[in-house]
Design an enzyme around this catalytic site. Structure first.
Site, mmCIF file in Angstrom:
data_model
loop_
_atom_site.group_PDB
_atom_site.id
_atom_site.type_symbol
_atom_site.label_atom_id
_atom_site.label_comp_id
_atom_site.label_asym_id
_atom_site.label_seq_id
_atom_site.Cartn_x
_atom_site.Cartn_y
_atom_site.Cartn_z
ATOM 1 N N SER A 11 -2.726 7.492 -4.903
ATOM 2 C CA SER A 11 -3.179 8.050 -3.620
ATOM 3 C C SER A 11 -4.070 9.253 -3.930
ATOM 4 O O SER A 11 -3.951 9.850 -5.015
ATOM 5 C CB SER A 11 -1.962 8.530 -2.816
ATOM 6 O OG SER A 11 -2.354 9.421 -1.794
ATOM 7 N N TYR A 61 6.094 12.906 -2.312
ATOM 8 C CA TYR A 61 5.173 11.767 -2.407
ATOM 9 C C TYR A 61 4.167 12.014 -3.533
ATOM 10 O O TYR A 61 3.894 11.118 -4.348
ATOM 11 C CB TYR A 61 4.452 11.609 -1.067
ATOM 12 C CG TYR A 61 3.516 10.425 -0.959
ATOM 13 C CD1 TYR A 61 4.008 9.114 -0.910
ATOM 14 C CD2 TYR A 61 2.135 10.600 -0.867
ATOM 15 C CE1 TYR A 61 3.146 8.023 -0.787
ATOM 16 C CE2 TYR A 61 1.271 9.521 -0.742
ATOM 17 C CZ TYR A 61 1.774 8.239 -0.696
ATOM 18 O OH TYR A 61 0.920 7.163 -0.568
HETATM 19 N N1 LIG Z 1 -2.202 3.587 3.944
HETATM 20 C C1 LIG Z 1 -2.655 4.690 3.389
HETATM 21 O O1 LIG Z 1 -3.313 5.515 4.031
HETATM 22 C C2 LIG Z 1 -2.427 4.949 1.921
HETATM 23 C C3 LIG Z 1 -3.183 5.931 1.299
HETATM 24 C C4 LIG Z 1 -3.012 6.171 -0.066
HETATM 25 C C5 LIG Z 1 -2.100 5.420 -0.791
HETATM 26 N N2 LIG Z 1 -1.353 4.473 -0.157
HETATM 27 C C6 LIG Z 1 -0.443 3.695 -1.008
HETATM 28 O O2 LIG Z 1 -0.890 2.362 -1.017
HETATM 29 C C7 LIG Z 1 0.206 1.461 -1.214
HETATM 30 C C8 LIG Z 1 0.176 0.388 -0.133
HETATM 31 O O3 LIG Z 1 0.369 1.022 1.130
HETATM 32 P P1 LIG Z 1 0.030 0.312 2.520
HETATM 33 O O4 LIG Z 1 -0.738 1.295 3.293
HETATM 34 O O5 LIG Z 1 -0.487 -1.061 2.287
HETATM 35 O O6 LIG Z 1 1.506 0.301 3.141
HETATM 36 P P2 LIG Z 1 2.331 -0.808 3.937
HETATM 37 O O7 LIG Z 1 3.479 -0.082 4.524
HETATM 38 O O8 LIG Z 1 1.446 -1.595 4.841
HETATM 39 O O9 LIG Z 1 2.825 -1.752 2.749
HETATM 40 C C9 LIG Z 1 3.784 -1.327 1.814
HETATM 41 C C10 LIG Z 1 4.672 -2.512 1.462
HETATM 42 O O10 LIG Z 1 5.646 -2.070 0.501
HETATM 43 C C11 LIG Z 1 6.859 -2.749 0.802
HETATM 44 N N3 LIG Z 1 8.026 -2.060 0.251
HETATM 45 C C12 LIG Z 1 8.504 -0.841 0.622
HETATM 46 N N4 LIG Z 1 9.665 -0.588 -0.026
HETATM 47 C C13 LIG Z 1 9.906 -1.672 -0.825
HETATM 48 C C14 LIG Z 1 10.959 -2.023 -1.727
HETATM 49 N N5 LIG Z 1 12.020 -1.220 -1.925
HETATM 50 N N6 LIG Z 1 10.889 -3.189 -2.374
HETATM 51 C C15 LIG Z 1 9.853 -4.031 -2.161
HETATM 52 N N7 LIG Z 1 8.837 -3.776 -1.314
HETATM 53 C C16 LIG Z 1 8.874 -2.607 -0.647
HETATM 54 C C17 LIG Z 1 6.898 -2.763 2.331
HETATM 55 O O11 LIG Z 1 7.827 -3.718 2.828
HETATM 56 C C18 LIG Z 1 5.457 -3.061 2.681
HETATM 57 O O12 LIG Z 1 5.234 -4.437 2.844
HETATM 58 C C19 LIG Z 1 1.456 2.355 -1.204
HETATM 59 O O13 LIG Z 1 1.829 2.616 -2.528
HETATM 60 C C20 LIG Z 1 0.983 3.623 -0.527
HETATM 61 O O14 LIG Z 1 1.732 4.736 -0.950
HETATM 62 C C21 LIG Z 1 -1.489 4.226 1.160
#
Ligand SMILES: NC(=O)c1ccc[n+]([C@@H]2O[C@H](COP(=O)([O-])OP(=O)(O)OC[C@H]3O[C@@H](n4cnc5c(N)ncnc54)[C@H](O)[C@@H]3O)[C@@H](O)[C@H]2O)c1
Length: 252
Positions: free
Chosen positions: A143, A156
């Protein structure tokens, strides 16, 4: 299809495949000819993603906070579906908490899911029974908050900074096996995670979010496209890199 983006005959495991970036990545890679093992804790979301993929997929429901359960599940999957060329770790959870309320137990859970599970997956992946032996590539999702600071975000940030350090260490350790390891540091992407997190933002911060991204907020597909570049032959000389995919967030 540009030939060096063709993934026919290759198999990748994608974590977080039930939603957001993991879903967009699974759909994109599948469209490029890859076979995909879809991993998530959310079974319903996994089947939803499976329906949107055009190629062969395998649904693997797995809780990434429990690394002790990975080995059996991954090995059974490989026996049934075939060996892997790589994995993409998109699963993650947010953690917004000011310093005075940061909890070691929650930090531990966030770290296990966001960071440590990728190390356990890498450990399994390099085994000859799991790795297909060619085109090896791992992509981990960090991130912008692994790079820059923000309030109430230390738990985080810890997990996301760790992913970046692990990327460099793994890239060097696995280069002799021909396995590349790279990382993406996304800015704010419109997914369900962002919807959940932004509900705790002040009105002022919500208004500033767009301005923090000179190109506007991102889409899950923006990250998926970068993942495709990194795992395909287009990225064959790229390893140990942290790519900011953030609409200019960190350039300011
Ligand atoms: N959305 C943003 O703005 C953003 C920005 C920077 C980084 N990120 C990172 O990107 C990655 C993807 O995020 P996203 O936005 O697609 O989120 P999202 O919530 O849409 O998807 C995350 C997925 O992880 C799964 N998950 C959570 N806990 C779990 C577990 N214990 N076992 C298995 N699966 C599990 C959830 O069920 C979900 O399907 C994450 O690592 C997040 O921290 C997101």
């Amino acid at each position: 299809m540009i030939d060096s983006l063709n993934l026919s005959g290759r198999t990748y495991l994608v974590t977080g495949a039930a939603s957001g970036m993991g879903r967009a990545t699974s759909i994109l890679l599948s469209g490029q000819g890859a076979r995909i093992v879809l991993v998530d804790i959310n079974k319903e979301g996994l089947y939803n993603t499976q329906q949107q993929c055009t190629g062969e997929t395998y649904v693997l429901e797995m809780d990434l906070s429990k690394p002790e359960s990975f080995k059996g599940k991954v090995h059974d999957t490989i026996l049934e579906f075939g060996r892997l060329n790589g994995f993409i770790h998109c699963a993650g959870i947010p953690y917004i908490s000011p310093l005075k309320t940061v909890s070691p137990d929650i930090c531990d859970k966030v770290y296990r899911i966001n960071s440590y599970s990728a190390i356990e997956l890498a450990k399994l992946f390099v085994n000859k029974k799991v790795y297909a032996g060619e085109f090896g590539s791992i992509v981990l999702i960090s991130s912008v908050y692994g790079l820059v600071g923000s309030p109430a975000n230390v738990g985080y940030a810890l997990s996301k900074g760790a992913i970046q350090a692990a990327t460099r260490a793994l890239a060097i350790e696995l280069a002799p096996k021909g396995i590349r390891v790279n990382c993406i540091a996304p800015g704010f992407i419109k997914t369900s995670m962002m919807d959940n997190v932004s509900s705790s933002f002040s009105e002022d911060y919500t208004q500033r979010l767009d301005a923090l991204h000179p190109l506007g907020l991102g889409e899950a597909e923006d990250v998926a496209n970068t993942i495709l570049y990194l795992i395909s032959d287009m990225g064959k000389w790229v390893t140990g890199s942290i790519l900011n995919v953030d609409g200019g967030f960190t350039a300011q």
